[in-house]
Design an enzyme around this catalytic site. Structure first.
Site, PDB file in Angstrom:
ATOM      1  N   LYS A 133      -0.759  -6.526  -8.065  1.00  5.45           N
ATOM      2  CA  LYS A 133      -1.081  -7.702  -7.247  1.00  5.45           C
ATOM      3  C   LYS A 133      -2.479  -8.224  -7.581  1.00  5.45           C
ATOM      4  O   LYS A 133      -2.710  -9.425  -7.671  1.00  5.45           O
ATOM      5  CB  LYS A 133      -0.977  -7.288  -5.774  1.00  5.45           C
ATOM      6  CG  LYS A 133      -1.719  -8.131  -4.799  1.00  5.45           C
ATOM      7  CD  LYS A 133      -0.862  -9.237  -4.292  1.00  5.45           C
ATOM      8  CE  LYS A 133      -1.613 -10.247  -3.481  1.00  5.45           C
ATOM      9  NZ  LYS A 133      -2.702  -9.751  -2.685  1.00  5.45           N
TER      10      LYS A 133
ATOM     11  N   GLN B  22     -18.062  -6.499  -1.524  1.00  8.86           N
ATOM     12  CA  GLN B  22     -17.182  -7.388  -2.299  1.00  8.86           C
ATOM     13  C   GLN B  22     -16.888  -8.686  -1.564  1.00  8.86           C
ATOM     14  O   GLN B  22     -16.049  -9.469  -2.008  1.00  8.86           O
ATOM     15  CB  GLN B  22     -15.903  -6.662  -2.735  1.00  8.86           C
ATOM     16  CG  GLN B  22     -14.969  -6.298  -1.610  1.00  8.86           C
ATOM     17  CD  GLN B  22     -13.888  -5.319  -2.067  1.00  8.86           C
ATOM     18  OE1 GLN B  22     -14.175  -4.195  -2.465  1.00  8.86           O
ATOM     19  NE2 GLN B  22     -12.635  -5.744  -2.027  1.00  8.86           N
TER      20      GLN B  22
ATOM     21  N   HIS C  71       0.838  -1.213   0.000  1.00  7.64           N
ATOM     22  CA  HIS C  71       0.000   0.000   0.000  1.00  7.64           C
ATOM     23  C   HIS C  71       0.873   1.264   0.000  1.00  7.64           C
ATOM     24  O   HIS C  71       0.589   2.227  -0.703  1.00  7.64           O
ATOM     25  CB  HIS C  71      -0.886   0.033   1.246  1.00  7.64           C
ATOM     26  CG  HIS C  71      -1.856  -1.093   1.373  1.00  7.64           C
ATOM     27  ND1 HIS C  71      -1.789  -2.012   2.394  1.00  7.64           N
ATOM     28  CD2 HIS C  71      -2.926  -1.452   0.612  1.00  7.64           C
ATOM     29  CE1 HIS C  71      -2.777  -2.884   2.265  1.00  7.64           C
ATOM     30  NE2 HIS C  71      -3.477  -2.569   1.195  1.00  7.64           N
TER      31      HIS C  71
HETATM   32  P1  AMP Z   1      -6.399  -3.959  -0.483  1.00  9.08           P
HETATM   33  O1  AMP Z   1      -6.283  -3.141   0.767  1.00  9.08           O
HETATM   34  O2  AMP Z   1      -5.895  -5.342  -0.337  1.00  9.08           O
HETATM   35  O3  AMP Z   1      -7.777  -3.848  -1.091  1.00  9.08           O
HETATM   36  O4  AMP Z   1      -5.413  -3.294  -1.534  1.00  9.08           O
HETATM   37  C1  AMP Z   1      -5.475  -1.918  -1.836  1.00  9.08           C
HETATM   38  C2  AMP Z   1      -4.576  -1.641  -3.019  1.00  9.08           C
HETATM   39  O5  AMP Z   1      -3.236  -2.024  -2.686  1.00  9.08           O
HETATM   40  C3  AMP Z   1      -4.967  -2.451  -4.254  1.00  9.08           C
HETATM   41  O6  AMP Z   1      -4.799  -1.619  -5.413  1.00  9.08           O
HETATM   42  C4  AMP Z   1      -3.969  -3.576  -4.251  1.00  9.08           C
HETATM   43  O7  AMP Z   1      -3.709  -4.120  -5.533  1.00  9.08           O
HETATM   44  C5  AMP Z   1      -2.744  -2.887  -3.697  1.00  9.08           C
HETATM   45  N1  AMP Z   1      -1.819  -3.871  -3.143  1.00  9.08           N
HETATM   46  C6  AMP Z   1      -2.105  -4.842  -2.232  1.00  9.08           C
HETATM   47  N2  AMP Z   1      -1.020  -5.620  -2.013  1.00  9.08           N
HETATM   48  C7  AMP Z   1      -0.036  -5.121  -2.801  1.00  9.08           C
HETATM   49  C8  AMP Z   1       1.334  -5.499  -3.040  1.00  9.08           C
HETATM   50  N3  AMP Z   1       1.889  -6.538  -2.431  1.00  9.08           N
HETATM   51  N4  AMP Z   1       2.048  -4.765  -3.920  1.00  9.08           N
HETATM   52  C9  AMP Z   1       1.485  -3.720  -4.577  1.00  9.08           C
HETATM   53  N5  AMP Z   1       0.207  -3.314  -4.401  1.00  9.08           N
HETATM   54  C10 AMP Z   1      -0.547  -4.008  -3.524  1.00  9.08           C
END
Ligand code: AMP
Length: 299
Positions: free
Chosen positions: A149, A61, A37
Site C-alpha cells: 500500500k 513523519q 495490518h
Molecule cells: P500504518 O499504520 O498506516 O502506518 O501502516 C502500517 C503498515 O500496514 C504499513 O506497512 C502499511 O503499508 C501497512 N498497510 C496499511 N494499509 C494496508 C493495506 N490496505 N494492505 C496492506 N498493508 C497495509
C-alpha cells in the site's frame, strides 16, 4: 498476547527469545488496526516463530499542518484485533520512549525521500526511516513486514536496512482492499459515506490502466494520460501525482521495456482525506527472439 510499553523490556524479551533460537517477525503500525495490518501479522506468524506488533503514531513523519493530533487512536480496538490475530507482543511505547528528552539524532534517506509522495510530504520519509530504525533497535527482528500500500515506503525501508547494515529482511505484503476496491487505510475513517463510495475511482483507474498496458501500450506519456483521464471522471478528486514509473527504481523511461515491471502510483486528496494507492503491472512480452521461435516450433 502480552503488552510491553518500555524499550528496555522489549529488547530484553527479544534477546531472550533469540537466544532460544526463536525468530522474530516485526509489524510496525500507527494503530487503528484494520484487515490490512492484520494480513501483515498473519504473514509474520507464518514466516516467524514470534510476532511483535507496534502501535506508535510517529510525530516526526507529520508536518505541523498535517493530522497528527486527529489521527485515529483506539487502544482497545487494536488490542482485541491483534489478540485475535497471531500477535505475541503488542509494543505500545509512549513518545518519550522512542524520542527520549533531548534526542536530536535523525536519519536522512537521500533522493528517494523527495520525489513522488516525498515531494508533497518532504518531512515524511526521513521521519519514517528514523522511527523504523529506532523500532528495529528496540525489537531486534529477523524480518519486518510492510504493506505494498505504501509502495515508496517499502523502497525506503529496504534501502534503510541495507544501507545501515541492519540485516533485517524486509517482506512486502499485498494491498488489502474494501469490497469496492478502495485500499484499506486508517485514514479512510475521515471519509464520508459518499466519499468512500466515490473513492473506488482510484482502484478502477488502476485496473483500467493495467489493462491498457497489458494490451500492449509501453509509452509512458500515453499511459500517464490514460491514468489521468480515468481519474478525472471524479471531478472533486485532487491529483497530486498519478503516474507510471519503473517498479524497481522509480525511474521514468520514455518507453517501458517488455517484461519489466511498472508501478502505477497515485497520491490524491478527496475532501479532507489524503488517499494513496498503487498497482504493479508486468509489461507483456510481445516479440519472440530467434531462440523462442525455435523452441515453440515457428521455424
Ligand atoms: P500504518 O499504520 O498506516 O502506518 O501502516 C502500517 C503498515 O500496514 C504499513 O506497512 C502499511 O503499508 C501497512 N498497510 C496499511 N494499509 C494496508 C493495506 N490496505 N494492505 C496492506 N498493508 C497495509
Amino acid at each position: 498476547m502480552i503488552v510491553i510499553r518500555k524499550v528496555d523490556e522489549l529488547r530484553k524479551y527479544s534477546i531472550e527469545q533469540r537466544s532460544k533460537g526463536k525468530t522474530i517477525g516485526f509489524v510496525p503500525t500507527m494503530g487503528f488496526l484494520h484487515e490490512g495490518h492484520i494480513s501483515l501479522i498473519t504473514r509474520a506468524s507464518v514466516e516467524c516463530d514470534l510476532v511483535i506488533t507496534s502501535l506508535f503514531v510517529n510525530p516526526t513523519q507529520f508536518a505541523p499542518h498535517e493530522d497528527f493530533d486527529s489521527y485515529p487512536r483506539d487502544f482497545e480496538h487494536d488490542y482485541n484485533l491483534a489478540k485475535n490475530a497471531d500477535c505475541d507482543v503488542l509494543f505500545v511505547p509512549a513518545r518519550e520512549e522512542i524520542y527520549p528528552e533531548g534526542a536530536t539524532t535523525s536519519l536522512s534517506v537521500g533522493d528517494l525521500a523527495y520525489v513522488l509522495e516525498g515531494k508533497y510530504r518532504p518531512h515524511f520519509f526521513d521521519g519514517v526511516a528514523t522511527v523504523v530504525s529506532k523500532l528495529f533497535s528496540a525489537t531486534l527482528p529477523n524480518k519486518a513486514f510492510f504493506g505494498q500500500k505504501d509502495y515508496q515506503q517499502t523502497l525506503v525501508v529496504k534501502a534503510l536496512s541495507k544501507d545501515m547494515l541492519m540485516g533485517v529482511e524486509i517482506v512486502v505484503c499485498p494491498i488489502v482492499r474494501e469490497p469496492n476496491g478502495l485500499a484499506m487505510s486508517s485514514r479512510n475513517k475521515y471519509l464520508t459515506d459518499d466519499e468512500r463510495n466515490k473513492a473506488k475511482i482510484l482502484f478502477q483507474s488502476l485496473v483500467a490502466t493495467k489493462e491498457f498496458i497489458e494490451s500492449g501500450e509501453r509509452n509512458r506519456k500515453k499511459i500517464n494520460a490514460y491514468l489521468h483521464d480515468s481519474l478525472r471522471k471524479l471531478e472533486s478528486l485532487k491529483i497530486d501525482y498519478a503516474l507510471a514509473v519503473d517498479a524497481s527504481n522509480l525511474e521514468e523511461p520514455n518507453e517501458f521495456d517488455e517484461g519489466s515491471e511498472i508501478v502505477l502510483l497515485l497520491g490524491t486528496i478527496l475532501g479532507k482525506t489524503r488517499l494513496i494507492d498503487n498497482m504493479v503491472v508486468k509489461v507483456p512480452i510481445t516479440k519472440y527472439n530467434e531462440d523462442d521461435r525455435f523452441q515453440i516450433g515457428l521455424k
